[in-house]
Scaffold this motif. Structure first.
Motif, mmCIF file in Angstrom:
data_model
loop_
_atom_site.group_PDB
_atom_site.id
_atom_site.type_symbol
_atom_site.label_atom_id
_atom_site.label_comp_id
_atom_site.label_asym_id
_atom_site.label_seq_id
_atom_site.Cartn_x
_atom_site.Cartn_y
_atom_site.Cartn_z
ATOM 1 N N TYR A 42 -23.046 -2.097 156.295
ATOM 2 C CA TYR A 42 -22.562 -3.443 156.612
ATOM 3 C C TYR A 42 -21.591 -3.884 155.518
ATOM 4 O O TYR A 42 -21.639 -3.395 154.396
ATOM 5 N N GLY A 43 -20.771 -4.853 155.855
ATOM 6 C CA GLY A 43 -19.932 -5.495 154.857
ATOM 7 C C GLY A 43 -18.463 -5.166 155.000
ATOM 8 O O GLY A 43 -18.072 -4.173 155.607
ATOM 9 N N ASP A 44 -17.649 -6.032 154.416
ATOM 10 C CA ASP A 44 -16.203 -5.855 154.390
ATOM 11 C C ASP A 44 -15.632 -6.798 153.333
ATOM 12 O O ASP A 44 -16.363 -7.558 152.697
ATOM 13 N N LYS A 45 -14.330 -6.737 153.166
ATOM 14 C CA LYS A 45 -13.696 -7.550 152.139
ATOM 15 C C LYS A 45 -13.813 -9.043 152.424
ATOM 16 O O LYS A 45 -13.852 -9.847 151.478
ATOM 17 N N GLU A 46 -13.885 -9.432 153.684
ATOM 18 C CA GLU A 46 -14.006 -10.851 154.007
ATOM 19 C C GLU A 46 -15.271 -11.457 153.399
ATOM 20 O O GLU A 46 -15.278 -12.609 152.971
ATOM 21 N N ARG A 47 -16.343 -10.676 153.359
ATOM 22 C CA ARG A 47 -17.610 -11.178 152.831
ATOM 23 C C ARG A 47 -17.583 -11.328 151.320
ATOM 24 O O ARG A 47 -18.456 -11.991 150.756
ATOM 25 N N TYR A 48 -16.608 -10.697 150.659
ATOM 26 C CA TYR A 48 -16.533 -10.755 149.205
ATOM 27 C C TYR A 48 -15.301 -11.500 148.696
ATOM 28 O O TYR A 48 -15.053 -11.554 147.493
ATOM 29 N N LEU A 90 -7.186 -3.765 152.419
ATOM 30 C CA LEU A 90 -7.530 -4.425 151.163
ATOM 31 C C LEU A 90 -6.756 -5.726 151.001
ATOM 32 O O LEU A 90 -5.727 -5.949 151.637
ATOM 33 N N ASP A 91 -7.286 -6.581 150.129
ATOM 34 C CA ASP A 91 -6.624 -7.812 149.710
ATOM 35 C C ASP A 91 -6.388 -7.739 148.206
ATOM 36 O O ASP A 91 -7.124 -7.071 147.477
ATOM 37 N N VAL A 92 -5.380 -8.475 147.745
ATOM 38 C CA VAL A 92 -5.130 -8.640 146.314
ATOM 39 C C VAL A 92 -5.110 -10.127 146.008
ATOM 40 O O VAL A 92 -4.471 -10.907 146.722
ATOM 41 N N TYR A 93 -5.811 -10.520 144.957
ATOM 42 C CA TYR A 93 -5.844 -11.916 144.526
ATOM 43 C C TYR A 93 -5.386 -11.995 143.075
ATOM 44 O O TYR A 93 -5.808 -11.197 142.234
ATOM 45 N N GLU A 149 -28.657 -9.186 160.726
ATOM 46 C CA GLU A 149 -29.394 -10.007 159.767
ATOM 47 C C GLU A 149 -28.531 -10.398 158.569
ATOM 48 O O GLU A 149 -28.556 -11.551 158.124
ATOM 49 N N PHE A 150 -27.779 -9.446 158.038
ATOM 50 C CA PHE A 150 -26.940 -9.742 156.882
ATOM 51 C C PHE A 150 -25.825 -10.722 157.259
ATOM 52 O O PHE A 150 -25.475 -11.611 156.482
ATOM 53 N N LYS A 151 -25.256 -10.546 158.447
ATOM 54 C CA LYS A 151 -24.146 -11.411 158.867
ATOM 55 C C LYS A 151 -24.591 -12.868 158.986
ATOM 56 O O LYS A 151 -23.856 -13.791 158.599
ATOM 57 N N LYS A 152 -25.785 -13.079 159.505
ATOM 58 C CA LYS A 152 -26.281 -14.441 159.658
ATOM 59 C C LYS A 152 -26.333 -15.157 158.318
ATOM 60 O O LYS A 152 -25.879 -16.302 158.183
ATOM 61 N N ALA A 153 -26.872 -14.489 157.303
ATOM 62 C CA ALA A 153 -26.962 -15.098 155.980
ATOM 63 C C ALA A 153 -25.580 -15.318 155.368
ATOM 64 O O ALA A 153 -25.315 -16.361 154.756
ATOM 65 N N ASP A 154 -24.684 -14.348 155.548
ATOM 66 C CA ASP A 154 -23.345 -14.478 154.983
ATOM 67 C C ASP A 154 -22.554 -15.583 155.655
ATOM 68 O O ASP A 154 -21.785 -16.306 155.010
ATOM 69 N N ASP A 155 -22.716 -15.733 156.965
ATOM 70 C CA ASP A 155 -22.027 -16.804 157.687
ATOM 71 C C ASP A 155 -22.435 -18.170 157.151
ATOM 72 O O ASP A 155 -21.602 -19.071 156.988
ATOM 73 N N GLU A 156 -23.706 -18.339 156.880
ATOM 74 C CA GLU A 156 -24.202 -19.609 156.346
ATOM 75 C C GLU A 156 -23.629 -19.865 154.948
ATOM 76 O O GLU A 156 -23.232 -20.974 154.626
ATOM 77 N N ARG A 157 -23.574 -18.840 154.133
ATOM 78 C CA ARG A 157 -23.050 -18.976 152.770
ATOM 79 C C ARG A 157 -21.568 -19.343 152.750
ATOM 80 O O ARG A 157 -21.121 -20.171 151.948
ATOM 81 N N ASP A 158 -20.792 -18.724 153.645
ATOM 82 C CA ASP A 158 -19.336 -18.861 153.605
ATOM 83 C C ASP A 158 -18.786 -20.016 154.437
ATOM 84 O O ASP A 158 -17.574 -20.267 154.424
ATOM 85 N N VAL A 189 -7.338 -8.960 141.232
ATOM 86 C CA VAL A 189 -8.546 -8.415 141.854
ATOM 87 C C VAL A 189 -8.193 -7.735 143.170
ATOM 88 O O VAL A 189 -7.479 -8.300 144.009
ATOM 89 N N VAL A 190 -8.684 -6.519 143.330
ATOM 90 C CA VAL A 190 -8.491 -5.745 144.560
ATOM 91 C C VAL A 190 -9.821 -5.703 145.296
ATOM 92 O O VAL A 190 -10.812 -5.189 144.786
ATOM 93 N N ASN A 191 -9.826 -6.259 146.497
ATOM 94 C CA ASN A 191 -11.035 -6.412 147.313
ATOM 95 C C ASN A 191 -10.806 -5.644 148.602
ATOM 96 O O ASN A 191 -9.874 -5.956 149.353
ATOM 97 N N PHE A 192 -11.630 -4.641 148.881
ATOM 98 C CA PHE A 192 -11.317 -3.760 150.011
ATOM 99 C C PHE A 192 -12.521 -3.508 150.917
ATOM 100 O O PHE A 192 -13.681 -3.657 150.516
ATOM 101 N N THR A 193 -12.196 -3.113 152.134
ATOM 102 C CA THR A 193 -13.175 -2.670 153.120
ATOM 103 C C THR A 193 -13.166 -1.146 153.160
ATOM 104 O O THR A 193 -12.100 -0.533 153.106
ATOM 105 N N TYR A 194 -14.346 -0.551 153.235
ATOM 106 C CA TYR A 194 -14.426 0.907 153.353
ATOM 107 C C TYR A 194 -15.202 1.278 154.619
ATOM 108 O O TYR A 194 -15.889 0.445 155.222
ATOM 109 N N ARG A 195 -15.083 2.514 155.032
ATOM 110 C CA ARG A 195 -15.764 2.992 156.235
ATOM 111 C C ARG A 195 -17.277 3.013 156.028
ATOM 112 O O ARG A 195 -17.751 3.359 154.958
#
Length: 242
Positions: free
Chosen positions: A73-79, A47-50, A11-20, A93-99
């Motif tokens: 749910y979630g990962d750095k790609e969504r943010y 992680l990513d650095v911007y 459910e969350f992925k569907k909404a995020d896909d539409e947003r992004d 900015v440090v944007n990371f995915t966690y377990r």
């Protein structure tokens, strides 16, 4: 994976896909992607650095982003787009995915937050981080995790509950919490948060476990300054006039 986590992720992925769908990296942002900060073989600890391109070589204040997603749910790609918008305002900015739960039980998520903070301190020179000005933002479940980590950083009695140590010299200048859970609601054994707790916490959400992850219990007078944001849903009933 469980039936609950599968439902949340779908459910969350569907909404995020539409947003992004139409989002792209801004032209004024320099980015470094998929840097390993841990050893998870499922590639969760990345992680990513911007940074703004116009600030090349300049030490910048840091923002660490802890993503949301109901702990499941979630990962750095969504943010990434949100985080790059923060970088455009003059931050590294440090944007990371966690377990995630249920595959990884708490406190794996906090362990990953701590690993990222260690990485920030160790790589400060490489990415021109100003380690005297470290901020963090957390959204939803990320706000809960960040709230707990801020307590670990400032409350020795609470920090003693965990097997890891905050990196030497690390301190949060201030944090921003968005729509977080700061005290786990106990009302109704079938409420959604409690159902998630059963899959997040090692013992399935005992009262002792719930008390130990209430953010409010760890706050002291040296807790970092907080900008706390939330919203209230208002449902209006329209009355038809005849």
């Amino acid at each position: 994976m469980s039936e609950l986590s599968d439902k949340i992720r779908s459910e969350f992925k569907k909404a995020d896909d539409e947003r992004d769908a139409l989002m792209n990296t801004p032209e004024d942002i320099e980015r470094w992607d998929n840097i390993v900060y841990g050893h998870d073989d499922r590639e969760m600890q990345r992680l990513d650095v911007y940074r703004p391109k116009q600030a090349q070589g300049e030490d910048l204040p840091v923002i660490i982003s802890v993503h949301g997603g109901a702990w499941m749910y979630g990962d750095k790609e969504r943010y990434q787009y949100y985080c790059m918008s923060l970088a455009q305002r003059g931050f590294a900015v440090v944007n990371f995915t966690y377990r995630l739960a249920p595959e990884s039980k708490f406190p794996a998520q906090l362990e990953d937050v701590n690993l990222v903070c260690k990485w920030v301190m160790k790589r400060a020179g490489r990415f021109h981080f100003d380690t005297e000005r470290i901020f963090a933002v957390g959204d939803s479940a990320g706000a809960h995790l960040l709230g707990l980590y801020a307590a670990i950083c400032t409350n020795p009695a609470y920090a003693a509950k965990y097997d890891f140590a905050v990196p030497e010299g690390f301190a949060l200048t201030a944090i921003a919490l968005n729509c977080g859970v700061y005290r786990i609601p106990r009302e109704g054994a079938d409420n959604m948060t409690m159902l998630i707790m059963k899959e997040l916490l090692p013992e399935g959400g005992t009262e002792e476990e719930l008390e130990s992850i209430d953010v409010l219990n760890g706050i002291t007078d040296v807790y970092p300054p907080v900008f706390c944001m939330t919203s209230v849903q208002i449902i209006r009933k329209h009355r038809h006039l005849h």
